[in-house]
Write an enzyme that holds these catalytic residues in place. Structure first.
Site, mmCIF file in Angstrom:
data_model
loop_
_atom_site.group_PDB
_atom_site.id
_atom_site.type_symbol
_atom_site.label_atom_id
_atom_site.label_comp_id
_atom_site.label_asym_id
_atom_site.label_seq_id
_atom_site.Cartn_x
_atom_site.Cartn_y
_atom_site.Cartn_z
ATOM 1 N N ASP A 264 0.763 -1.238 0.502
ATOM 2 C CA ASP A 264 0.398 -0.011 0.320
ATOM 3 C C ASP A 264 1.028 1.194 -0.538
ATOM 4 O OD1 ASP A 264 -3.077 0.524 1.811
ATOM 5 O OD2 ASP A 264 -1.930 1.350 0.211
HETATM 6 C C1 GLC Z 1 -4.316 4.173 -0.209
HETATM 7 C C2 GLC Z 1 -5.364 3.156 0.062
HETATM 8 C C3 GLC Z 1 -5.185 2.288 -0.936
HETATM 9 C C4 GLC Z 1 -4.757 3.061 -2.763
HETATM 10 C C5 GLC Z 1 -3.282 3.612 -2.387
HETATM 11 C C6 GLC Z 1 -3.082 4.288 -4.393
HETATM 12 O O1 GLC Z 1 -3.663 4.933 0.814
HETATM 13 O O2 GLC Z 1 -5.174 1.900 1.276
HETATM 14 O O3 GLC Z 1 -6.606 1.221 -1.049
HETATM 15 O O4 GLC Z 1 -5.346 2.260 -3.322
HETATM 16 O O5 GLC Z 1 -3.356 4.314 -1.067
HETATM 17 O O6 GLC Z 1 -3.537 6.225 -3.328
#
Ligand code: GLC
Length: 736
Positions: A264
């Site tokens: 993430d």
């Molecule tokens: C965010 C989310 C994830 C998302 C990523 C990119 O923090 O937890 O679901 O795809 O960052 O935006």
């Protein structure tokens, strides 16, 4: 004398790296007649160590590095599960007019219980990603709704692992059918926003396998998902992004995952441990994080990252802390996904054609099908415009189209979504007088209307309007600021809405409440005096038209709850352990999440899992479970007849629950193991058939560290919800 092994070792390693990258000869990796593994082997022999290391972390906020020399494309990611969301670091800098089709929330898609529709949704989203030159979609979100107020429940597929798995498989098949990588997220046990970047989730292996893993396992084994995103939190003491149990033992050894694990965004904490545990791509690029990680909001939230950047990872490899074979394995997985989904062999030709009429139609169909009619006392609904001279439209969500919850999944629709008020005016036409009153400002909006005096005046105005109208519809619920990523929400409606609903429903006994929410809402202050309640979830760009379509009977509601609506916060399994202590959250309830918890503790839900009313009624008959006794590998066939006993066409969602009456470990009273939607004309009867295989009988025994199906009697319930069981049968698993 102590040999100076590390330096000598490093010199040999670098020499090997240079030599190995000098593979020459015909570029076999370009030969599409070879197997994927043959092509990868050839390409691995041509990439330098530096090029490989450049591939395993981001170059920018949403993209990895390409290797132009050999034609290796970058991974071009974009959010999110509910439609293509602009992918810059700051979506405020998106190009003018950027917009795509905003689909309903994940929980709304789950509320359709319609796998075929969800697959079409995934395809429609991926078509738009391709049209914009993107090749990796950061969805679906499959995290289980353990906590009823989790800020991202709207994004996921609810509380049941079987339903979530079916939705995920359908969505991923749709996305990947367009040659776009789907990313099932967030692995694992990311079920609250409170301190999500820091919490350590303590959860049993049985609960992980029976509740939190199934959607990931099905995504891998049944949909061949290309990517898994690791979560922010720790699981049993180890950050998910560097958790060997999660990323290697479970994903690779147990589930057979061949794709890539992406972190993430800004969720990594080390270089060596992360690389060796099995993370394949660290996002975002370290460069794009520079300057951000010291920003107060980033520091406060606990974002960390940039640990697999080349400047950190290369020294770890040359020093021998991370084997080159480990890097090769990461690159192999990235290339496996690229070759398997055709990304390597195609040249992106962005057409920029998005939000086509066909894609809009899928979003509209999904929004309407997702609506759940919770209550309809006295058949107040559907409204008939022949019997309505005036209607009061009230509430903070009446004049605003609440398309989605807040955060990384919020899609900017290309069209201007029609708010409920305008949709209703268009539906009833000039014959019906439509009055509007805000009644109550949405928390955080219209500050000047958020004072006690202003609130009283707004309610008074709404009551006066309701009193003189034939009916009243209150569009209530949350917004992208009161239900969003990074914060958990309240279970009670945002400030002032309970008072508004109470006052208006006293003034007009034909008051209907429409709720925009991603999960359960407390309704005790007003439910007894409100005859009808419709859950709209977040319908995407059809935020206004979809509920109005149902309110006026242009569509017969067929949505069913994918989450239990509880009467009180204390009724939730998460209640004793939220938000956790000292950043540790104990999932003490184990497998007893949602209706499993309610059943075990005899807790009456406000509205049960699987509940949803229709404008018609359905009758079940002729349940047959055969054979009466099965061997370990034999399937059981369950069949029954369903009749539309009413006067309008409608879809019923037949739910099949299984109860293991004799087991060495405690098991839930019942568990969803099959379901199907069946569309029936008035008076029509149809037979529906389901197959229960060994999975439907098994539980995870964490002493044996395996799934077991124990001999004995299994009961089979056919129901219209988890609490509306219409027919019962049973079978015996032989072996005793
Ligand atoms: C965010 C989310 C994830 C998302 C990523 C990119 O923090 O937890 O679901 O795809 O960052 O935006």
């Amino acid at each position: 004398m102590k040999t100076r092994r590390p330096q000598a070792y490093a010199v040999v390693l670098v020499a090997l790296a240079v030599l190995s990258s000098c593979q020459t000869g015909p570029a076999r990796y370009l030969d599409t007649t070879l197997t994927v593994d043959q092509r990868i082997d050839d390409l691995l022999g041509r990439l330098t160590l530096e090029e490989k290391i450049g591939m395993v972390s981001g170059e920018t906020w949403m993209e990895t590095r390409a290797v132009a020399r050999l034609g290796v494309p970058a991974l071009k990611t974009n959010d999110g599960p509910l439609g293509v969301r602009y992918w810059s670091l700051d979506s405020r800098t998106k190009p003018a007019g950027f917009g795509t089709t905003a689909f309903p929330a994940g929980v709304a898609m789950a509320a359709t219980w319609d796998q075929e529709l969800v697959e079409r949704e995934g395809k429609a989203i991926a078509e738009q990603a391709r049209a914009l030159g993107r090749n990796m979609l950061l969805g679906p979100t499959v995290n289980i709704a353990r906590l009823p107020q989790w800020g991202r429940n709207f994004e996921g597929y609810g509380e049941d692992p079987y339903l979530a798995a079916r939705m995920a498989v359908a969505y991923i098949k749709g996305v990947q059918s367009e040659g776009v990588i789907a990313t099932v997220k967030h692995f694992a046990a990311n079920n609250q926003e409170f301190e999500r970047n820091r919490v350590d989730v303590r959860v049993s292996e049985r609960a992980l396998n029976e509740i939190y893993f199934p959607a990931f396992r099905a995504s891998i084994r049944e949909a061949n998902v290309g990517s898994v995103m690791s979560s922010y939190n720790k699981v049993n003491g180890v950050w998910a992004a560097e958790n060997p149990y999660l990323l290697t033992d479970v994903l690779r050894t147990q589930f057979g995952f061949k794709g890539l694990v992406v972190s993430d965004w800004a969720s990594t904490h080390t270089t060596v441990e992360t690389a060796n545990a099995g993370l394949d791509v660290e996002m975002p690029g370290a460069e794009s994080l520079k300057g951000l990680l010291n920003e107060p909001v980033f520091v406060k939230a606990g974002f960390m990252g940039g640990f697999m950047a080349p400047e950190k990872l290369l020294p770890a490899v040359t020093s021998g802390q991370v084997a080159q074979s480990t890097i090769d394995e990461k690159v192999r997985r990235i290339l496996w996904v690229m070759f398997t989904l055709g990304i390597f062999d195609r040249r992106e030709e962005p057409t920029n054609v998005v939000d086509t009429p066909e894609q809009q139609a899928v979003a509209r169909e999904a929004a309407v099908e997702s609506m759940v009619l919770l209550k309809n006392a006295g058949a107040v609904l559907p409204f008939s415009i022949d019997r309505l001279r005036s209607i009061a439209v009230i509430g903070p969500n009446a004049a605003v189209a609440r398309t989605g919850g807040g955060g990384s999944s919020l899609v900017e629709p290309k069209i201007v979504p029609v708010p409920p008020l305008e949709a209703l005016k268009a539906r009833v036409g000039p014959r019906v007088q439509v009055g509007y009153a805000l009644g109550c400002a949405m928390a955080g909006e219209d500050k000047e209307k958020d004072t006690p005096a202003a609130r009283a005046a707004l309610i008074k105005e709404a009551v006066a309007l309701a009193r003189k109208s034939d009916a009243a519809v209150i569009f209530a619920g949350y917004s992208a600021d009161t239900e969003q990523e990074m914060t958990d929400r309240t279970l009670a409606l945002p400030a002032g809405q309970d008072d508004l609903i109470q006052a208006v429903s006293r003034a007009n006994r034909r008051t209907v409440v429409v709720l925009y929410a991603g999960g359960p809402v407390l309704m005790d202050p007003w439910l007894p005096q409100v005859p009808a309640v419709l859950v709209a979830w977040y319908p995407g760009q059809e935020a206004g038209t979809a509920p109005v379509t149902v309110l006026f009977g242009d569509a017969n509601p067929s949505g069913r709850l994918p989450v239990t609506f509880i009467k009180a916060w204390k009724d939730s399994a998460a209640y004793p352990n939220y938000p956790g202590e000292n950043l540790t959250v104990n999932y003490a309830e184990g497998i007893y999440v949602g209706y499993r918890h309610a059943d075990k503790h005899n807790i009456e839900p406000l509205f049960p899992f699987g509940h949803g009313l229709s404008y018609t009624t359905f009758e079940y008959s002729d349940l047959k479970v055969s054979p009466a006794e099965v061997g370990a590998s034999q399937p059981v066939t369950v069949s029954l007849s369903v009749k539309n006993a009413g006067s309008v066409a409608g879809a019923e969602v037949v739910q099949i629950y299984v109860a293991d009456r004799e087991s060495s470990l405690d098991r839930p009273v019942k568990e969803l193991k099959a379901f199907g939607r069946v569309m029936l004309e008035p008076g029509e009867t149809r037979s529906v058939t389901f197959t229960l295989n060994r999975d439907a009988m098994s539980f995870y025994d964490d002493t044996k560290k395996d799934w077991v199906a124990e001999p004995g009697v299994f009961e089979v319930y056919a129901g219209s919800s988890s609490r509306d069981i219409r027919l019962k049968g049973s079978f015996t698993l032989a072996g005793k």
